[in-house]
Scaffold this active site. Sequence first.
Site, PDB file in Angstrom:
ATOM      1  N   LYS A 102       4.474  -9.563   3.574  1.00 50.80           N
ATOM      2  CA  LYS A 102       3.765 -10.001   2.376  1.00 50.80           C
ATOM      3  C   LYS A 102       4.225  -9.172   1.191  1.00 50.80           C
ATOM      4  O   LYS A 102       4.039  -7.947   1.155  1.00 50.80           O
ATOM      5  CB  LYS A 102       2.262  -9.860   2.578  1.00 50.80           C
ATOM      6  CG  LYS A 102       1.451 -10.401   1.419  1.00 50.80           C
ATOM      7  CD  LYS A 102       0.024 -10.605   1.838  1.00 50.80           C
ATOM      8  CE  LYS A 102      -0.836 -11.094   0.694  1.00 50.80           C
ATOM      9  NZ  LYS A 102      -2.227 -11.297   1.135  1.00 50.80           N
ATOM     10  N   ILE A 162       2.214 -14.413  -3.366  1.00 53.44           N
ATOM     11  CA  ILE A 162       2.184 -13.000  -3.756  1.00 53.44           C
ATOM     12  C   ILE A 162       0.868 -12.331  -3.353  1.00 53.44           C
ATOM     13  O   ILE A 162      -0.150 -13.003  -3.194  1.00 53.44           O
ATOM     14  CB  ILE A 162       2.371 -12.826  -5.291  1.00 53.44           C
ATOM     15  CG1 ILE A 162       1.306 -13.589  -6.063  1.00 53.44           C
ATOM     16  CG2 ILE A 162       3.740 -13.207  -5.696  1.00 53.44           C
ATOM     17  CD1 ILE A 162       1.359 -13.397  -7.589  1.00 53.44           C
ATOM     18  N   CYS A 181       0.825  -1.208   0.000  1.00 54.17           N
ATOM     19  CA  CYS A 181       0.000   0.000   0.000  1.00 54.17           C
ATOM     20  C   CYS A 181       0.859   1.260   0.000  1.00 54.17           C
ATOM     21  O   CYS A 181       2.039   1.227   0.317  1.00 54.17           O
ATOM     22  CB  CYS A 181      -0.971  -0.033   1.159  1.00 54.17           C
ATOM     23  SG  CYS A 181      -0.167  -0.479   2.669  1.00 54.17           S
TER      24      CYS A 181
HETATM   25  C1  LIG Z   1     -11.338  -9.350  -2.100  1.00 58.08           C
HETATM   26  C2  LIG Z   1      -9.897  -9.450  -1.712  1.00 58.08           C
HETATM   27  C3  LIG Z   1      -9.423  -8.705  -0.628  1.00 58.08           C
HETATM   28  C4  LIG Z   1      -8.094  -8.772  -0.247  1.00 58.08           C
HETATM   29  N1  LIG Z   1      -7.655  -8.047   0.833  1.00 58.08           N
HETATM   30  C5  LIG Z   1      -6.350  -8.133   1.229  1.00 58.08           C
HETATM   31  C6  LIG Z   1      -5.886  -7.433   2.379  1.00 58.08           C
HETATM   32  O1  LIG Z   1      -6.645  -6.761   3.090  1.00 58.08           O
HETATM   33  N2  LIG Z   1      -4.566  -7.514   2.698  1.00 58.08           N
HETATM   34  C7  LIG Z   1      -3.690  -8.284   1.974  1.00 58.08           C
HETATM   35  O2  LIG Z   1      -2.509  -8.341   2.314  1.00 58.08           O
HETATM   36  N3  LIG Z   1      -4.118  -8.983   0.889  1.00 58.08           N
HETATM   37  C8  LIG Z   1      -5.416  -8.924   0.504  1.00 58.08           C
HETATM   38  N4  LIG Z   1      -5.852  -9.645  -0.594  1.00 58.08           N
HETATM   39  C9  LIG Z   1      -4.890 -10.487  -1.341  1.00 58.08           C
HETATM   40  C10 LIG Z   1      -4.973 -11.959  -0.947  1.00 58.08           C
HETATM   41  O3  LIG Z   1      -4.672 -12.149   0.420  1.00 58.08           O
HETATM   42  C11 LIG Z   1      -4.048 -12.832  -1.807  1.00 58.08           C
HETATM   43  O4  LIG Z   1      -2.718 -12.404  -1.636  1.00 58.08           O
HETATM   44  C12 LIG Z   1      -4.392 -12.748  -3.282  1.00 58.08           C
HETATM   45  O5  LIG Z   1      -5.777 -12.730  -3.462  1.00 58.08           O
HETATM   46  C13 LIG Z   1      -3.826 -13.896  -4.100  1.00 58.08           C
HETATM   47  O6  LIG Z   1      -4.312 -15.149  -3.673  1.00 58.08           O
HETATM   48  P1  LIG Z   1      -5.544 -15.916  -4.396  1.00 58.08           P
HETATM   49  O7  LIG Z   1      -5.234 -15.980  -5.847  1.00 58.08           O
HETATM   50  O8  LIG Z   1      -5.583 -17.263  -3.727  1.00 58.08           O
HETATM   51  O9  LIG Z   1      -6.753 -15.120  -4.112  1.00 58.08           O
HETATM   52  C14 LIG Z   1      -7.184  -9.596  -0.984  1.00 58.08           C
HETATM   53  C15 LIG Z   1      -7.677 -10.337  -2.062  1.00 58.08           C
HETATM   54  C16 LIG Z   1      -9.005 -10.282  -2.435  1.00 58.08           C
HETATM   55  C17 LIG Z   1      -9.480 -11.115  -3.596  1.00 58.08           C
END
Ligand SMILES: Cc1cc2nc3c(=O)[nH]c(=O)nc-3n(C[C@H](O)[C@H](O)[C@H](O)COP(=O)(O)O)c2cc1C
Lengths: 277, 306
Positions: free
Chosen positions: B167, B193, B132
Amino acid sequence: MKKDEMMQFKSMVIFNDQISPGYCKIRLTAPREIVQSRPGQFVMVRVYDGIDPLLRRPFGIYDLGVFEPEYPNMPKQHYLEILYKIVGRGTGILQSLHHNDYLDILGPLGNGFTMGNEDDEKILVGGGFGLAPLYFLAKRLVSVSNVKVFIGGRKKEDILCVTEFERLGIDTYVATDDGTLGSMGLVTEVLEKYLSDGGKRRTIFACGPGPMLKSTAAIAELHGISCQVSLESNMACGVGACLGCVTKGSSHTEEKPDYRCVCKDGPVFDSRQILWG
Amino acid sequence: MKKPDLTVEIAGIKMRNPVMTASGTFGYGEEYSSYLNLERLGAIVTKGLSLSPKAGNPMPRIVETPGGMLNAIGLQNVGIEAFIENKIPFLRTVDTPVIVNFFGNTEDEYAEMAERLDKIPEVSGLEMNISCPNVKQGGIAFGSKPDNAYSVVKAVRESTIKPIIVKLSPNVTDIVEMAHACAEAEADGLSLINTLTGMAIDLQKRKPVLANITGGLSGPAIKPIALRMVWQVSRAVDLPIIGIGGIGTATDALEFMLAGASAVQVGTANFISPGIAEKIVHDMERYLVENRISAVRELVGALEIQ
Ligand SMILES: Cc1cc2nc3c(=O)[nH]c(=O)nc-3n(C[C@H](O)[C@H](O)[C@H](O)COP(=O)(O)O)c2cc1C
Ligand code: FES
């Protein structure tokens, strides 16, 4: 909500028919617990097992029922029905399904309508597939209350369920933008006129396109009538986890945000809880 | 054969298995508690938290794309006070490590968050989201320059004795360089990631689909990139790694472990099947039995390259 009220289940298509150009009704098998669903609740449907489309689609529950089994001694089969408009890939695939095809369903989800005082006249206002939860609601209301339904749409083809409501003995008022069915203009104008007698105690229930809900809420406010609206939104999870479906609550400011999840806090809200944009 | 050993230890956090839930995709655990047994999970990672509540972005915030989805939630969250008051009481009842994902607008805010979280006994570890923007530096992400990443991780390191997992953002030229910077600042582990920045356009309206214009891509579509990054980082840095990106099956999870991850997080897949994380644990165990592998740890980094 208690655990036993929410389910993920495999469901078989019983029928899947076009009810008007671009709109379909699908009947799906469901476990017995589906009878606990309340009007206004919705289900998240996964139309395809692969990764494209990836997400589930939310649909309001239109009707529930039971049919007799094909063979004696078999348990009765519960079902649920949803209405949908063919708009994209998800609903395109849904339309292509036939009897005996399978789907994966999550639900019932969200909060339903609050039935309110039996003596109140119940005014239902809807458009498009927004009629789905209103029909389910009407079926529950009609035995105890006086119910009227106001249906609006762009053209004749967008006006759904008129015969179904009439079969329940409910007076229907229809308006279309182009005048191809009912009166020409907005259904909220018809509603205004109807309410102008001022007399009775009433409750409004609305589900449909955003502008229709907004002006219904404004009319309710003006007449001092309580109004519940069922909102629609893009959804990913349907359970309050992703925050992708929010709407602004009435006390929302930049400093003190008031976002409500349409899926979990709604989809039914008291119209005064919403900040109408 | 006796039951295979699924336990892993990441950055000093002991977990019964390597399957965690990803931040922002699992709420605060409670949202999914009726769909799966939270005590079958390795760890729960909660929604990104900040000092004060954050409103998030205008709607629409999500859109589906082929094999994935874009989100621009805008880190909406209840803030740390409400987290302690309303979310911790439930999490306390669950016998599974809780890892709190958090972020700040400035380095000082990160440090203050770490200090506050350090005092919460129910919190097993901290996951720093450095994707961020730093408002004091013209809004460029903390996680996009090694120097900035080093400095913010260092500030957090000095504010907590709890395990710190950083992260990583994939939206960088060289993710290995970022990993080195975090290791140097004494992070205890890395997770990768986060989402890949993308966008979707509505041709009819000639407008971006998301109100925020851009959003983060997640889901199966990003898995190959995530695998590649986990592999690169695991070879270069001596820190435990948590693999994230498009994981929806035990096969996906085990592939990440071969690439060098000691544990994994399941994100977008939770939306599609709310019980998926538990199923992945179950299927992973079955894989180990069927292949006569006694401990899942044996697979970490076991990729064979000629
Ligand atoms: C709706 C949504 C909200 C997310 N909010 C956060 C967050 O608040 N903080 C964070 O570090 N990652 C956040 N992420 C990222 C996920 O933790 C993860 O890194 C990312 O979605 C990739 O994994 P995936 O393909 O299994 O979803 C968010 C992802 C999604 C889809
Ligand atoms: S759809 Fe995920 S919070 Fe409503």
